[in-house]
Write an enzyme that holds these catalytic residues in place. Structure first.
Site, short mmCIF file in Angstrom:
data_model
loop_
_atom_site.label_atom_id
_atom_site.label_comp_id
_atom_site.label_asym_id
_atom_site.label_seq_id
_atom_site.Cartn_x
_atom_site.Cartn_y
_atom_site.Cartn_z
N ASP A 1 -6.19 -4.56 7.27
CA ASP A 1 -5.42 -4.09 8.41
C ASP A 1 -3.94 -4.07 8.08
O ASP A 1 -3.14 -3.52 8.82
CB ASP A 1 -5.63 -5.01 9.61
CG ASP A 1 -4.95 -6.35 9.38
OD1 ASP A 1 -3.82 -6.54 9.87
OD2 ASP A 1 -5.53 -7.20 8.68
N LYS B 1 -1.59 -14.16 4.17
CA LYS B 1 -2.69 -13.59 3.41
C LYS B 1 -2.49 -13.59 1.89
O LYS B 1 -3.45 -13.65 1.13
CB LYS B 1 -2.93 -12.15 3.87
CG LYS B 1 -3.59 -12.02 5.23
CD LYS B 1 -5.09 -12.20 5.14
CE LYS B 1 -5.79 -11.80 6.43
NZ LYS B 1 -7.25 -11.82 6.33
#
Length: 413
Positions: A133, A86
């Site tokens: 998350d 990410k």
């Protein structure tokens, strides 16, 4: 689900063929992922001193076992020491934002240049905010800290305490909210507007599309790596299985592959958890419109627990994905164990809950799936060259051991 329990469910996997797929490539949809622009993205990412290419492992023994030609897996657990891919999106989006503020093309900047007092004096204090998350938020917090700025990260209900602490360790103010991911995004957007903070989110909506696009382009840097590595193997992929939450990762990778391979691009397959299968629901709809999934979205695949497709990502995937799979958590448990217990001389991959579902799906389809029509529609056979991406490692070590060691999420035929 108790540990050491073998579970059989009637349909651990659901498949929908995308009836809205286009037969020709349209530059208007793919323009943001052109090879030259992504080369600038990737070249900037490489300016960080901690940058290294992650491996593309060729799993020959597993391919033989599953009776396909080749299986490649990109291991993103080794990305920047952050155990997930990410950061590629967060680091580029923040850099691009700063580059626009100081009116210098990103192609003329390096990470060290952005850290300089000269640049900081032009910008003053900045605070970046994001919903996550875990993996995306950690990447944003890491990039903000590295550049000398502040970050605020909110996480949805049920998020891992280990992932929360990892974000705090990057210097962020981070909290877990009592709402789902999409509601957490809305909270962050409101705070950004109220406080003059910069929202760094891969979810796009009307009026908020620029930064999500930059994040997607950041993910495309990985796609450039994969294409280069495939050339060293002298391999042309036939299938690209991609995890989708809001779809930004899947679209960023798919867009670059489509630009490079054109009409010979691999079949693009979207893979989702069945508790957050907004692409499956959208492709199943009569008009192929964006469909939302609501509620707690209680899946072990926390990184994919998103119910509202990114508008830009949806446009691309609706146009060029061949379909979507909606998978029970048992499928990712299967993938985690196969990755962690390789055959022959295949590389071992530590893959987390959101990272392993694509391998679990391929394994299930070839070994357990009674529906041969799906195999035929996918064209999965002895000539298939399959590319998978393990998007994260054991970012929640306790849960990883519960699944891989203790046998939670165990599937039986």
């Amino acid at each position: 689900m108790e540990n050491n329990t073998l579970v059989k469910i009637e349909k651990p996997v659901k498949w929908v063929k995308n009836r809205f797929k286009k037969d020709v490539l349209e530059e208007s949809i793919l323009a943001d992922f052109n090879v030259d622009e992504i080369a600038d993205v990737y070249n900037f990412q490489k300016t960080h001193s901690s940058f290294t290419r992650t491996p593309l492992n060729k799993l020959d023994a597993l391919a033989e076992y599953l009776q396909v030609k080749e299986i490649f897996v990109k291991d993103e657990s080794l990305r920047f020491g952050l155990n997930a891919f990410k950061v590629l999106g967060g680091i580029y989006a923040i850099a691009k934002y700063i580059a626009n503020k100081i009116n210098i093309p990103i192609s003329e900047l390096s990470f060290d240049k952005l850290k300089s007092e000269e640049v900081k004096s032009q910008l003053g204090d900045l605070t970046f905010i994001s919903a996550t998350d875990g993996n995306h938020g950690r990447g944003v917090a890491w990039a903000a800290r590295e550049l000398g700025y502040k970050s605020v990260i909110y996480m949805p209900k049920g998020s891992s305490e280990q992932r929360l602490q990892a974000i705090r360790n990057e210097g962020a103010v981070a909290e877990i909210q009592d709402v789902n991911y999409d509601e957490t995004v809305r909270i962050c957007a409101q705070l950004a507007e109220q406080n003059g903070w910069v929202m760094v989110q891969d979810t796009a909506w009307e009026g908020y599309e620029e930064i999500p696009l930059w994040i997607m382009q950041g993910y495309s840097g990985m796609a450039q790596e994969i294409v280069e590595q495939l050339k060293s193997y002298k391999s042309t992929p036939t299938h690209l299985f991609l995890q989708a939450g809001v779809g930004s990762f899947a679209a960023g990778i798919a867009g670059y592959f489509l630009q490079v391979y054109g009409e010979k691009a691999p079949k693009i397959v979207v893979v989702e958890p069945n508790q957050a299968d907004c692409y499956y629901q959208s492709f199943s709809s009569l008009e192929g419109t964006r469909e939302f999934v609501t509620g707690d979205m209680a899946t072990e695949m926390a990184g994919l627990a998103c119910g509202e497709p990114n508008t830009k990502a949806f446009e691309l995937l609706r146009a060029y994905a061949i379909g979507s799979f909606s998978c029970d958590d048992l499928i990712t448990g299967l993938g985690m164990r196969v990755y962690g217990n390789p055959l022959g001389n295949d590389a071992r991959v530590i893959s987390g809950e959101s990272g392993a579902v694509t391998l679990g799906l391929v394994y299930y389809l070839k070994k357990f799936n009674p529906d041969k029509q799906i195999i035929d529609e996918l064209g999965l056979d002895e000539n298939s060259s399959i590319v998978l991406i393990s998007t994260e490692g054991d970012t929640d070590e306790k849960n990883y051991r519960k699944i891989v060691w203790d046998g939670a999420l165990s599937y039986t035929e």
